[in-house]
Design a protein around this motif. Structure first.
Motif, PDB file in Angstrom:
ATOM      1  N   LEU A  53      -2.642 -11.475   6.935  1.00  0.00           N
ATOM      2  CA  LEU A  53      -1.342 -10.845   7.131  1.00  0.00           C
ATOM      3  C   LEU A  53      -1.283  -9.461   6.486  1.00  0.00           C
ATOM      4  O   LEU A  53      -0.629  -8.551   7.006  1.00  0.00           O
ATOM      5  N   ASP A  54      -1.968  -9.296   5.372  1.00  0.00           N
ATOM      6  CA  ASP A  54      -2.026  -7.977   4.737  1.00  0.00           C
ATOM      7  C   ASP A  54      -2.651  -6.955   5.683  1.00  0.00           C
ATOM      8  O   ASP A  54      -2.194  -5.810   5.783  1.00  0.00           O
ATOM      9  N   ALA A  55      -3.702  -7.378   6.396  1.00  0.00           N
ATOM     10  CA  ALA A  55      -4.381  -6.470   7.324  1.00  0.00           C
ATOM     11  C   ALA A  55      -3.499  -6.151   8.524  1.00  0.00           C
ATOM     12  O   ALA A  55      -3.486  -5.017   9.024  1.00  0.00           O
ATOM     13  N   VAL A  56      -2.759  -7.141   9.016  1.00  0.00           N
ATOM     14  CA  VAL A  56      -1.845  -6.909  10.138  1.00  0.00           C
ATOM     15  C   VAL A  56      -0.793  -5.880   9.744  1.00  0.00           C
ATOM     16  O   VAL A  56      -0.458  -4.970  10.516  1.00  0.00           O
ATOM     17  N   LEU A  57      -0.280  -5.991   8.541  1.00  0.00           N
ATOM     18  CA  LEU A  57       0.710  -5.034   8.044  1.00  0.00           C
ATOM     19  C   LEU A  57       0.115  -3.640   7.944  1.00  0.00           C
ATOM     20  O   LEU A  57       0.714  -2.652   8.402  1.00  0.00           O
ATOM     21  N   ALA A  58      -1.066  -3.548   7.366  1.00  0.00           N
ATOM     22  CA  ALA A  58      -1.716  -2.248   7.183  1.00  0.00           C
ATOM     23  C   ALA A  58      -2.045  -1.579   8.514  1.00  0.00           C
ATOM     24  O   ALA A  58      -2.075  -0.342   8.611  1.00  0.00           O
TER      25      ALA A  58
END
Length: 433
Positions: A53-58
């Motif tokens: 999810l961190d990567a999706v946000l970034a």
């Protein structure tokens, strides 16, 4: 609130999610994971994979309330996201459902943000400030009471007030973490004096866990009509219990060392939105039972505040492993057996002004159903150890032995909807220190 995210026909470009018995695209539970050699990150279970999810946000794939929820989930714990409540969480789940759907325009980009679950470590999804364990399974309370008080198994307060006690948050661990057999004082009836040593009667307890979302200010109760909005999601919970230690110490103040050594939870927060198709009416109270007091009564909660979940418990022993035999199923029951709804537990906990906080954890109490198939503990199954369980390996079990492994599972099924699950809540017993 049913919408397109519950469509049984929706498929995912993540192939393992299609037909997955726990994590199809209709579920999308939140958790915290770390890939091999990586730091803790927010994740979403999808089939046999975890979406970072961190990567999706970034990557800029989120906006609005969905972006707000994902941004709050960074940092290795989901407390800030849980605090936001249902709106942002629902928006994030809806956007993830679109992104992960078959034919998604972002499938190629997202493929690089997926990690095989088998290669990742799963952690507690939130920092647990407080942990409260209830006693809301009336059949368990009746069965246990009957072992010690055959003529009066339920105490007079049980049907009036949700019974609970404050547990130990520091010893809550995620599924897969080992469980060390505790030491403590024991005094069986046949022994004249208490002794100190490893628990001889170690047991499991099958429970649901509730993750608290938005909290309340100190001194301000949560009305029953608003209580459901303070539940951010659910998990499985094993409230390991040292029955012999408990029997000696619990009078007059209740559980202490018999419970505080370990509690295991499944690592994924299954959201109320994912469970919407599996809501059920609370079972009518038997004739003669008191109506809950007004602060615990809400017509909407009674009409749909229960959860229709198949709950199962499996045991693996060293003897079963050595002979290549499958796990022994100890129990198969349903969460609808709870006497109090989750909303009633929240409303009661806060009725005196106790301030709940995001990431607090509730246990429902052991869930047992009528009859012998759905009992939620060995204490009940073996009638206090007097009727051992016979296993296909030739072994028997009164209570758990070192090397035994217990796995809890929960499954939600309903015609016309995709089956979803909670994942495993698993723990193996290590010898006492």
């Amino acid at each position: 609130m049913l919408d397109g995210t519950h469509d049984a026909g929706r498929r995912s470009f993540v192939a393992s999610a299609n037909g997955h018995d726990a994590f199809p695209v209709q579920n999308l539970p939140f958790g915290v994971f770390s890939p091999q050699g990586g730091t803790r990150r927010a994740g979403v279970a999808i089939g046999d994979m975890i979406l970072d999810l961190d990567a999706v946000l970034a990557a800029g794939l989120l906006d609005g309330a969905a972006e707000d929820a994902a941004a709050a989930a960074t940092g290795g714990a989901l407390n800030a996201m849980l605090a936001l409540g249902a709106g942002p969480r629902r928006a994030l789940r809806a956007r993830l459902s679109e992104l992960l759907a078959e034919g998604s325009a972002e499938a190629r980009r997202l493929s690089g943000m997926l990690h095989a679950s088998a290669d990742c470590a799963l952690h507690l999804p939130a920092r647990i400030g407080d942990y409260t364990d209830f006693y809301a399974g009336i059949q368990h309370a009746t069965n246990v009471g009957a072992l010690f008080r055959p003529d009066n198994p339920l105490l007079p307060n049980y049907k009036h007030v949700p019974i609970g006690y404050h547990g130990r948050a520091s010893s809550v661990v995620p599924s897969g973490a080992p469980v060390r057999r505790p030491n403590g004082q024991r005094k069986p009836a046949a022994e004249a004096e208490p002794s100190f040593g490893p628990s001889r009667n170690l047991d499991y307890e099958l429970e649901l866990g509730l993750w608290i979302g938005p909290g309340n200010a100190l001194g301000e109760p949560i009305p029953i009509g608003a209580a459901e909005g303070h539940v951010a999601g659910y998990c499985l919970l094993n409230d390991w219990s040292a029955r012999d230690i408990q029997g000696w110490e619990y009078q007059p103040l209740g559980p202490f060392l018999a419970k505080n050594f370990c509690t295991t939870v499944s690592p994924w927060i299954v959201t109320p939105e994912a469970l919407a198709p599996f809501r059920a009416a609370q079972a009518p109270r038997p004739q003669g039972d008191p109506r809950p007091m007004d602060y615990l009564w809400d017509e909407r909660d009674q009409a749909g505040g229960a959860l229709d979940l198949l709950l199962e418990v499996f045991l693996v022993t060293e003897g079963l492993r050595a002979k290549g035999l499958p796990a022994h199923r100890l129990s198969s029951g349903n969460a609808r057996a709870l006497y109090w709804t989750p909303a009633q537990l929240v409303a009661h906990h806060a009725c005196g002004g106790c301030n709940l906080q995001p990431g607090d954890l509730f246990g429902t109490g052991t869930i047992s159903t009528e009859g012998g198939d759905g009992l939620g503990s060995l204490l009940e199954i073996t009638r206090g150890g007097r009727q051992p369980v016979a296993l296909a390996s030739g072994e028997t079990r009164r209570f758990l032995e070192d090397g035994d492994e217990i796995t809890l599972r929960a499954t939600a099924r309903r015609d016309g909807f995709a089956t979803i699950g909670f994942g495993e809540c698993r723990g193996a017993i290590l010898p006492a220190p």
